[in-house]
Design a protein around this motif. Structure first.
Motif, mmCIF file in Angstrom:
data_model
loop_
_atom_site.group_PDB
_atom_site.id
_atom_site.type_symbol
_atom_site.label_atom_id
_atom_site.label_comp_id
_atom_site.label_asym_id
_atom_site.label_seq_id
_atom_site.Cartn_x
_atom_site.Cartn_y
_atom_site.Cartn_z
ATOM 1 N N ALA A 24 0.974 -1.020 0.198
ATOM 2 C CA ALA A 24 0.052 -0.027 0.078
ATOM 3 C C ALA A 24 0.824 1.273 -0.076
ATOM 4 O O ALA A 24 0.544 2.230 -0.579
ATOM 5 C CB ALA A 24 -0.850 0.047 1.246
ATOM 6 N N LEU A 25 2.049 1.326 0.877
ATOM 7 C CA LEU A 25 2.786 2.291 0.802
ATOM 8 C C LEU A 25 3.714 2.616 -0.572
ATOM 9 O O LEU A 25 3.439 3.533 -1.176
ATOM 10 C CB LEU A 25 3.749 1.988 1.906
ATOM 11 C CG LEU A 25 3.601 2.277 3.583
ATOM 12 C CD1 LEU A 25 4.682 1.809 4.361
ATOM 13 C CD2 LEU A 25 2.985 3.676 3.675
ATOM 14 N N ALA A 26 3.876 1.326 -1.159
ATOM 15 C CA ALA A 26 4.552 1.494 -2.564
ATOM 16 C C ALA A 26 3.493 2.020 -3.426
ATOM 17 O O ALA A 26 3.922 2.835 -4.535
ATOM 18 C CB ALA A 26 4.943 0.098 -2.877
ATOM 19 N N LYS A 27 2.553 1.730 -3.744
ATOM 20 C CA LYS A 27 1.377 2.085 -4.280
ATOM 21 C C LYS A 27 1.303 3.909 -4.475
ATOM 22 O O LYS A 27 1.125 4.426 -5.090
ATOM 23 C CB LYS A 27 -0.019 1.721 -4.379
ATOM 24 C CG LYS A 27 0.230 0.329 -4.635
ATOM 25 C CD LYS A 27 -1.327 -0.527 -4.780
ATOM 26 C CE LYS A 27 -1.356 -1.947 -5.393
ATOM 27 N NZ LYS A 27 -2.606 -2.481 -5.119
ATOM 28 N N GLN A 28 1.245 4.216 -3.081
ATOM 29 C CA GLN A 28 1.433 5.834 -2.754
ATOM 30 C C GLN A 28 2.585 6.376 -3.342
ATOM 31 O O GLN A 28 2.450 7.435 -3.840
ATOM 32 C CB GLN A 28 1.288 5.881 -1.323
ATOM 33 C CG GLN A 28 -0.292 5.712 -0.781
ATOM 34 C CD GLN A 28 -0.232 5.474 0.742
ATOM 35 O OE1 GLN A 28 0.582 6.518 1.247
ATOM 36 N NE2 GLN A 28 -1.316 4.961 1.265
ATOM 37 N N ARG A 29 3.606 5.802 -3.275
ATOM 38 C CA ARG A 29 4.930 6.361 -3.437
ATOM 39 C C ARG A 29 5.028 6.258 -4.973
ATOM 40 O O ARG A 29 5.660 7.300 -5.670
ATOM 41 C CB ARG A 29 6.179 5.571 -2.977
ATOM 42 C CG ARG A 29 7.615 5.931 -3.214
ATOM 43 C CD ARG A 29 7.758 7.401 -2.858
ATOM 44 N NE ARG A 29 9.279 7.578 -3.071
ATOM 45 C CZ ARG A 29 9.749 8.707 -3.015
ATOM 46 N NH1 ARG A 29 9.009 9.921 -2.836
ATOM 47 N NH2 ARG A 29 11.080 9.020 -3.243
ATOM 48 N N ALA A 30 4.482 5.301 -5.849
ATOM 49 C CA ALA A 30 4.358 5.253 -7.224
ATOM 50 C C ALA A 30 3.729 6.351 -7.773
ATOM 51 O O ALA A 30 4.122 7.041 -8.509
ATOM 52 C CB ALA A 30 3.953 3.970 -7.689
ATOM 53 N N ALA A 31 2.712 6.972 -7.299
ATOM 54 C CA ALA A 31 1.723 7.808 -7.705
ATOM 55 C C ALA A 31 2.402 9.195 -7.512
ATOM 56 O O ALA A 31 2.424 9.995 -8.262
ATOM 57 C CB ALA A 31 0.502 7.852 -7.061
ATOM 58 N N GLU A 32 3.282 8.998 -6.502
ATOM 59 C CA GLU A 32 4.047 10.437 -6.097
ATOM 60 C C GLU A 32 5.156 10.666 -6.925
ATOM 61 O O GLU A 32 5.233 11.741 -7.704
ATOM 62 C CB GLU A 32 4.561 10.320 -4.683
ATOM 63 C CG GLU A 32 5.418 11.269 -4.374
ATOM 64 C CD GLU A 32 5.921 11.414 -2.992
ATOM 65 O OE1 GLU A 32 6.886 11.973 -2.631
ATOM 66 O OE2 GLU A 32 5.599 10.482 -2.010
ATOM 67 N N LEU A 33 5.676 9.520 -7.365
ATOM 68 C CA LEU A 33 6.888 9.446 -8.346
ATOM 69 C C LEU A 33 6.602 9.683 -9.660
ATOM 70 O O LEU A 33 7.242 10.416 -10.572
ATOM 71 C CB LEU A 33 7.918 8.292 -8.126
ATOM 72 C CG LEU A 33 8.506 7.837 -6.768
ATOM 73 C CD1 LEU A 33 9.254 6.518 -6.822
ATOM 74 C CD2 LEU A 33 9.651 8.983 -6.309
ATOM 75 N N HIS A 34 5.444 9.210 -9.949
ATOM 76 C CA HIS A 34 5.085 9.419 -11.429
ATOM 77 C C HIS A 34 4.537 10.926 -11.489
ATOM 78 O O HIS A 34 4.890 11.572 -12.468
ATOM 79 C CB HIS A 34 3.471 8.635 -11.748
ATOM 80 C CG HIS A 34 3.252 8.621 -13.094
ATOM 81 N ND1 HIS A 34 2.225 9.540 -13.079
ATOM 82 C CD2 HIS A 34 3.636 8.058 -14.249
ATOM 83 C CE1 HIS A 34 2.001 9.490 -14.774
ATOM 84 N NE2 HIS A 34 2.761 8.442 -15.306
ATOM 85 N N ASN A 35 4.128 11.542 -10.453
ATOM 86 C CA ASN A 35 3.610 13.079 -10.624
ATOM 87 C C ASN A 35 5.135 13.689 -10.632
ATOM 88 O O ASN A 35 5.052 14.466 -11.448
ATOM 89 C CB ASN A 35 2.867 13.425 -9.666
ATOM 90 C CG ASN A 35 1.401 12.897 -9.308
ATOM 91 O OD1 ASN A 35 0.773 12.598 -10.443
ATOM 92 N ND2 ASN A 35 0.754 12.607 -8.334
ATOM 93 N N ILE A 36 6.042 13.623 -9.949
ATOM 94 C CA ILE A 36 7.295 14.008 -10.011
ATOM 95 C C ILE A 36 7.832 14.232 -11.266
ATOM 96 O O ILE A 36 8.575 15.045 -12.068
ATOM 97 C CB ILE A 36 8.175 13.631 -8.830
ATOM 98 C CG1 ILE A 36 7.811 14.007 -7.497
ATOM 99 C CG2 ILE A 36 9.426 14.449 -8.984
ATOM 100 C CD1 ILE A 36 8.471 13.476 -6.400
ATOM 101 N N LEU A 37 7.755 12.874 -11.927
ATOM 102 C CA LEU A 37 8.423 12.665 -13.283
ATOM 103 C C LEU A 37 7.632 13.393 -14.373
ATOM 104 O O LEU A 37 8.217 14.074 -15.251
ATOM 105 C CB LEU A 37 8.467 11.142 -13.768
ATOM 106 C CG LEU A 37 8.805 10.669 -15.083
ATOM 107 C CD1 LEU A 37 10.363 11.236 -15.354
ATOM 108 C CD2 LEU A 37 8.842 9.108 -15.323
ATOM 109 N N VAL A 38 6.246 13.326 -14.464
ATOM 110 C CA VAL A 38 5.514 14.080 -15.180
ATOM 111 C C VAL A 38 5.721 15.646 -15.280
ATOM 112 O O VAL A 38 5.949 16.290 -16.151
ATOM 113 C CB VAL A 38 4.066 13.818 -15.079
ATOM 114 C CG1 VAL A 38 3.060 14.892 -16.008
ATOM 115 C CG2 VAL A 38 3.702 12.613 -15.512
ATOM 116 N N GLU A 39 5.971 16.183 -13.933
ATOM 117 C CA GLU A 39 6.227 17.541 -13.801
ATOM 118 C C GLU A 39 7.793 18.051 -14.303
ATOM 119 O O GLU A 39 7.795 18.870 -15.183
ATOM 120 C CB GLU A 39 6.436 18.045 -12.362
ATOM 121 C CG GLU A 39 4.902 17.825 -11.755
ATOM 122 C CD GLU A 39 4.898 18.477 -10.222
ATOM 123 O OE1 GLU A 39 5.867 18.559 -9.696
ATOM 124 O OE2 GLU A 39 3.881 18.333 -9.393
#
Length: 302
Positions: free
Chosen positions: A279-294
């Motif tokens: 569950a923590l990894a899924k939250q982190r993946a969403a966060e990292l994906h947003n950082i990459l898109v930015e």
């Protein structure tokens, strides 16, 4: 920020001395308050940044920092003859380097023990996640395809090395642009540079423009440190040294579980702990994906 003065120490022993002599007891005091000594919550990862294109001499590159852990990834594409059984697919070669400058534990002249392990894990994750459609690396069926050489250099090793290395690889591939190539009279495929393109206007180009690869999903990972009932996300090198049960969960940008690695420590008999890590990894993946898109958006604007 948590105050060191709140730590109960007998006599006049200084807090830093206590930390060096009894590091586990020092950390357990803060774990009881659900924070680390620097006040970072147990479930929170460190500040993460991505810089795309720091190396101009390659086809794709990225510099990633997770806290003080720093990775530089570079991708170079070279034309190769595809395997006979895979005539329409390119290939990938991954190398992970830990020079002595990244950590005192790596001595000059001695390869880091972790380096080949991380290289193998990176290759496995990139392939198993389906991140790259290797048919996009094909040039001429059975005759020419791209070999992608991915080199990742650890510039500072302060914990969660695989997480930072994978993020740098994903970012470098997101930055990658496939070069132009031409076919000469002998059927040889060569990369076309800007100068060659300007000097010979009638080149027979295999691909008409430099393009980026398409991705259905991207893999991201989170390393968790387990100690008793506590789960520490994105541990530092100091935390990894003190508490040795590490679990690295890889999920993709669609929230699907890609893989789970465990190194050292106790056997994971508690399924609820594994579920919490995922569950923590899924939250982190969403966060990292947003950082990459930015990061991609900022580069396109520049």
């Amino acid at each position: 920020m948590a105050s060191n003065s709140s730590l109960e120490i007998d006599g006049d022993m200084e807090v830093e001395a206590f930390r060096r002599l009894f590091p586990l007891r020092y950390y357990e005091h803060y774990l009881g308050q659900s924070v680390r000594p620097d006040a970072r919550p147990l479930a929170h990862a460190r500040e993460t940044t991505i810089a795309l294109g720091p190396v101009t001499s390659v086809d794709g590159s990225a510099l990633v920092k997770i806290g003080e852990t720093t990775m530089l990834a570079a991708i170079k594409l070279e034309v190769m003859t595809p395997a006979a059984d895979l005539p329409d697919k390119g290939c990938l070669a991954v190398d992970f380097y830990m020079p002595p400058v990244c950590t005192p534990t790596v001595r000059p002249g001695r390869p880091a023990e972790a380096a080949p392990v991380i290289s193998k894990q990176l290759s496995d994750v990139i392939l198993s996640s389906g991140m790259i459609n290797f048919e996009e690396l094909s040039l001429i069926s059975g005759k020419a395809a791209w070999m992608a050489y991915l080199d990742i250099y650890c510039l500072n090793a302060d914990g969660s090395l695989f997480d930072a290395a994978l993020l740098s690889a994903v970012a470098a591939f997101s930055h990658l642009k496939v070069p132009l190539v031409s076919v000469n009279d002998n059927g040889r495929v060569t990369t076309v540079t800007g100068e060659l393109l300007e000097s010979k206007s009638e080149l027979e180009l295999v691909n008409k423009e430099r393009r980026k690869l398409s991705f259905k999903s991207l893999p991201f990972s989170l390393t968790c440190l387990l100690h008793g009932k506590y789960i520490l996300a994105d541990p530092t090198a100091e935390e990894e040294d003190i508490m040795d049960t590490l679990v690295t969960v890889v999920v993709d940008s669609l929230g699907r579980l890609v893989s789970l690695y465990k190194a050292g420590g106790v056997v994971l008999a508690n399924t609820s702990t594994v579920k919490d890590c995922i569950a923590l990894a899924k939250q982190r993946a969403a966060e990292l994906h947003n950082i990459l898109v930015e990061s991609i958006s900022e580069m396109e604007v520049d």
